[in-house]
Write a protein that holds these residues in place. Structure first.
Motif, PDB file in Angstrom:
ATOM      1  N   GLY A 152      -9.506 -30.678  10.971  1.00  0.00           N
ATOM      2  CA  GLY A 152     -10.255 -31.925  10.859  1.00  0.00           C
ATOM      3  C   GLY A 152     -10.874 -32.349  12.170  1.00  0.00           C
ATOM      4  O   GLY A 152     -11.957 -32.946  12.198  1.00  0.00           O
ATOM      5  N   LEU A 193     -14.183 -30.298  12.751  1.00  0.00           N
ATOM      6  CA  LEU A 193     -15.304 -30.552  11.842  1.00  0.00           C
ATOM      7  C   LEU A 193     -16.233 -31.586  12.463  1.00  0.00           C
ATOM      8  O   LEU A 193     -15.783 -32.667  12.866  1.00  0.00           O
ATOM      9  N   LEU A 233     -18.700 -34.627   8.259  1.00  0.00           N
ATOM     10  CA  LEU A 233     -17.661 -35.389   7.571  1.00  0.00           C
ATOM     11  C   LEU A 233     -18.236 -36.677   6.972  1.00  0.00           C
ATOM     12  O   LEU A 233     -17.872 -37.068   5.856  1.00  0.00           O
ATOM     13  N   TRP A 250     -10.966 -38.846  10.680  1.00  0.00           N
ATOM     14  CA  TRP A 250     -11.304 -39.453   9.398  1.00  0.00           C
ATOM     15  C   TRP A 250     -11.475 -40.969   9.545  1.00  0.00           C
ATOM     16  O   TRP A 250     -12.322 -41.567   8.883  1.00  0.00           O
ATOM     17  N   ALA A 281     -14.890 -41.488  10.923  1.00  0.00           N
ATOM     18  CA  ALA A 281     -15.933 -41.277   9.919  1.00  0.00           C
ATOM     19  C   ALA A 281     -15.964 -42.405   8.891  1.00  0.00           C
ATOM     20  O   ALA A 281     -17.031 -42.893   8.503  1.00  0.00           O
TER      21      ALA A 281
END
Length: 473
Positions: free
Chosen positions: A45, A48, A53, A80, A83
């Motif tokens: 993750g 990326l 994302l 995350w 994002a």
């Protein structure tokens, strides 16, 4: 000299090759140790790219909305969270209290709990918000809209469904703080006419879309529209709520045409309304030159006649959708004289709880002969046209010029007197037909009286008509 009797290696006779020397056997190579099984990469993750994302999250948001997905995704890891925090993903939001529909105390508790979260969420995530929908808010509508007015300058669309407690100050505050707000949907919400009139006076020049539910205060709101406060209005929809209106709404057609000359969609759904008489010697109004959709469907007594329809559409050549379900006073002859030449959707069937229409038994060929090249949907359910009349009407779809096919894809003949030969003819002439309703057709055998909802089912119906001796083609 060697001692006598010592052993000697035999010599190879001359001319013969010597035998190869024995080579030592190679030692076996050690077997490679098995590689340990690899588990999930914990750092994928982080590697990326953030842009990728965000695009992936955008696809999920477009399908399911940002809540609760983005809130849960932000707890997975730092990347995350970064994002999910992008304001770009929060452009469309629907907010509904978790205890909506519960008793009053439970609903108020749920609204306060959600409001506490919104006090942080709206300022930190909603800077790019464009579309906001509030569902089932009873007590905290004003605080939520106040937060939106302070943090959402790009808001363009606001929908309040089943909401109460909206004050004039709330809407005016929102209109001033959100200069791009041009669409307002207040269907099924308790809103005072003074609140909406004040909003239209402030934001009217930029309003493009307006949805309302009929009430005793609709006349005051309509008066504001007729005062030319919304000259750029494109969509006007007025529908009836659960409790139907008993007093007809008097609508001055010509005044509305002058006040909203750019109207593209006009919907008076299930509404009992009475057009204001034109008067002797009064010139007709300018019409709606940009109108593309007119919906007058109603299950109650309505006063829509050929004359009223002509007043509405006498200068609407761009009309694409005409919904006249339940309008028993409209005849095919009145539709035939309309100026629109490229109608794609025509609905003349039943609506609501009505089970039949008292209309003329002749004239359906006037409809298909006028629009057989452009019609995509045709609804004649409940009409009383005779077998011969329907046969002539549907035969028009076989008269398409060679090399092309009719574009008809949906045909509703529920409750009509259509025959088996007519059905087989229209299916053969319209290869793009994906929906065909033959329920309650008295002239068809029982095995075919149903709705066909795919091209395969429609072709199956055609095969039954062509192969069975009971269904002559």
């Amino acid at each position: 000299p060697r001692e006598r009797g010592a052993s000697q290696a035999p010599r190879t006779p001359p001319g013969l090759p010597r035998p190869p020397k024995a080579r030592p056997r190679p030692e076996p190579e050690p077997e490679p140790e098995p590689e340990p099984e690899r588990g999930p990469d914990p750092g994928w993750g982080d590697r990326l790219p953030l842009e990728i994302l965000v695009q992936i999250f955008g696809l999920l948001v477009a399908a399911e909305g940002p809540m609760p997905f983005l809130g849960r995704a932000a707890r997975v890891c730092r990347r995350w969270h970064e994002a999910a925090s992008q304001p770009l993903l929060w452009h469309t939001v629907t907010l509904s209290p978790p205890l909506a529909g519960r008793p009053t105390k439970g609903g108020a508790k749920g609204e306060k709990k959600l409001l506490a979260s919104l006090e942080w969420l709206i300022p930190n995530r909603f800077s790019q918000l464009q579309r906001l929908t509030l569902l089932h808010w009873k007590c905290q509508v004003h605080p939520v809209l106040k937060l939106a007015s302070e943090s959402c300058p790009r808001l363009t669309f606001l929908k309040l469904a089943d909401c109460h407690g909206l004050t004039p100050d709330t809407l005016v505050m929102l209109a001033k703080a959100c200069p791009q707000l041009h669409s307002l949907d207040l269907q099924h919400s308790m809103v005072e006419s003074t609140a909406l009139v004040s909003f239209l006076e402030e934001a009217g020049p930029r309003m493009l879309r307006l949805w309302l539910t009929y009430s005793s205060q609709t006349t005051a709101i309509l008066g504001a529209l007729l005062g030319s406060c919304c000259p750029q209005l494109r969509i006007l929809a007025v529908s009836t709520g659960i409790s139907r209106n008993t007093t007809p709404l008097q609508l001055p057609v010509e005044a509305l045409q002058k006040a909203c000359p750019q109207l593209q969609v006009l919907r008076l759904l299930n509404l009992m309304w009475l057009p204001k008489p034109l008067g002797h010697g009064v010139a007709p109004g300018p019409g709606f030159p940009d109108l593309e959709e007119l919906c007058l469907a109603s299950s109650t007594c309505n006063f829509v006649s050929n004359e009223v329809l002509g007043r509405l559409l006498h200068s609407s050549p761009r009309l694409r959708l005409l919904d006249l379900r339940g309008c028993a006073r409209i005849t095919p002859a009145g539709l035939h004289h309309l100026p629109c030449q490229a109608l794609e959707h025509l609905y003349l069937g039943l609506y609501g709880m009505s089970d039949r229409l008292s209309l003329a038994k002749e004239g359906s060929p006037l409809l298909t002969q006028k629009w057989y090249c452009t019609l995509r949907e045709l609804d004649l359910s409940g009409q009383g046209f005779s077998e011969k009349d329907l046969e002539q009407a549907l035969a028009a779809f076989s008269g398409v010029p060679r090399g092309s096919h009719p574009v008809l894809c949906s045909l509703n003949l529920r409750g009509t007197r259509v025959t088996a030969s007519t059905v087989s003819s229209v299916i053969s002439s319209c290869p793009g037909l994906v929906y065909l309703n033959l329920e309650c057709c008295r002239c068809l055998p029982r095995g075919l009286k149903r709705a066909y909802r795919s091209p395969e089912e429609v072709q199956w119906c055609l095969e039954q008509l062509l192969t069975s001796p009971l269904f002559p083609s």
